[in-house]
Write an enzyme that holds these catalytic residues in place. Structure first.
Site, PDB file in Angstrom:
ATOM      1  N   ILE A  17      49.388  30.305   2.250  1.00 13.85           N
ATOM      2  CA  ILE A  17      50.570  31.101   1.930  1.00 13.85           C
ATOM      3  C   ILE A  17      51.854  30.361   2.286  1.00 13.85           C
ATOM      4  CG2 ILE A  17      51.787  33.287   2.382  1.00 13.85           C
ATOM      5  CD1 ILE A  17      49.094  33.622   0.901  1.00 13.85           C
ATOM      6  N   PHE A  18      51.870  29.734   3.479  1.00 16.68           N
ATOM      7  CA  PHE A  18      53.086  29.097   3.972  1.00 16.68           C
ATOM      8  C   PHE A  18      52.722  27.938   4.877  1.00 16.68           C
ATOM      9  CE2 PHE A  18      56.130  28.771   7.534  1.00 16.68           C
ATOM     10  CZ  PHE A  18      57.287  28.462   6.840  1.00 16.68           C
ATOM     11  N   ARG A  66      65.231  34.025  22.292  1.00 16.48           N
ATOM     12  CA  ARG A  66      64.027  34.103  21.467  1.00 16.48           C
ATOM     13  C   ARG A  66      64.328  34.967  20.254  1.00 16.48           C
ATOM     14  NH1 ARG A  66      61.001  29.848  22.320  1.00 16.48           N
ATOM     15  NH2 ARG A  66      59.973  29.779  24.336  1.00 16.48           N
ATOM     16  N   GLU A  94      56.975  18.191  28.538  1.00 17.44           N
ATOM     17  CA  GLU A  94      57.756  19.430  28.445  1.00 17.44           C
ATOM     18  C   GLU A  94      58.460  19.755  29.766  1.00 17.44           C
ATOM     19  OE1 GLU A  94      58.687  21.322  25.957  1.00 17.44           O
ATOM     20  OE2 GLU A  94      57.470  20.376  24.413  1.00 17.44           O
ATOM     21  N   GLU A 140      67.471  18.965  19.762  1.00 19.18           N
ATOM     22  CA  GLU A 140      68.824  19.244  19.261  1.00 19.18           C
ATOM     23  C   GLU A 140      69.063  20.725  18.966  1.00 19.18           C
ATOM     24  OE1 GLU A 140      68.372  18.229  14.530  1.00 19.18           O
ATOM     25  OE2 GLU A 140      68.831  16.578  15.893  1.00 19.18           O
TER      26      GLU A 140
END
Length: 188
Positions: A17-18, A66, A94, A140
């Site tokens: 689908i995506f 978020r 991270e 960024e």
């Protein structure tokens, strides 16, 4: 619990689908154990890491907006795995990118699926030890603040729902267990 095939759903057809930068979405047509058919919407994700990092008995957290929640949240440092990246190395990366701290050692605490009803994302939670100052290197499009908070502050942020994601709540409770018993999990 021995028969893991008892509830198996056999995929008959998959419709993409995506395809995005972080996730993909597909619809699977499946044959159910009773012979009937159904559809399942599935989000595919490369996996992620999160880091429980303590500095002088304070938890390193980041606050960021978020968009799916339309609010800022306080969370432990985390991010998705890059193709071919080992989870432990991703956790170290991270940690430094988001907090500016490096760790001398890192150990795996647990791995869990974030939403197995519709997604295959697995999250690997690590404990970072012996922290030293490094360099913040945000993406960024990443805007975050880093802070070190006490256990009491973390528990209060959970009550306020400013900490409301599973990985951070799990990390806070593992930290609380550690303070009570000297171990981050009952399996240590």
């Amino acid at each position: 619990m021995a028969n893991d095939k008892k509830f198996e759903e056999v995929t008959v057809k998959t419709e993409p689908i995506f395809q995005g930068r972080v996730i993909s979405l597909q619809v699977d047509h499946v044959k159910l154990p009773n012979g009937e058919t159904a559809t399942r919407e599935i989000v595919r994700h490369p996996g992620a890491v999160a880091v429980l990092a303590l500095l002088d008995d304070k938890l390193l957290v980041v606050e960021q907006y978020r968009k799916p929640l339309e609010k800022s949240q306080v969370e432990i440092p985390a991010g998705k795995l890059e193709p071919g990246e080992e989870p432990a190395e991703a956790a170290k990366r991270e940690l430094e990118e988001e907090t500016g701290y490096r760790c001398e050692s890192i150990r795996h605490l647990c791995s869990f699926y974030t939403s197995p009803g519709f997604a295959d994302e697995i999250l690997h939670l690590y404990v970072a030890e012996k922290l030293t100052k490094g360099t913040v290197q945000l993406d960024e499009d990443e805007f975050i603040d880093c802070e070190a908070i006490t256990l009491e502050q973390a528990l209060d942020l959970i009550k306020q729902q400013r900490i409301s994601d599973a990985k951070t709540i799990l990390a806070v409770y593992a930290w609380q267990l550690y303070r009570l018993t000297g171990a981050f999990s009952p399996h240590e």
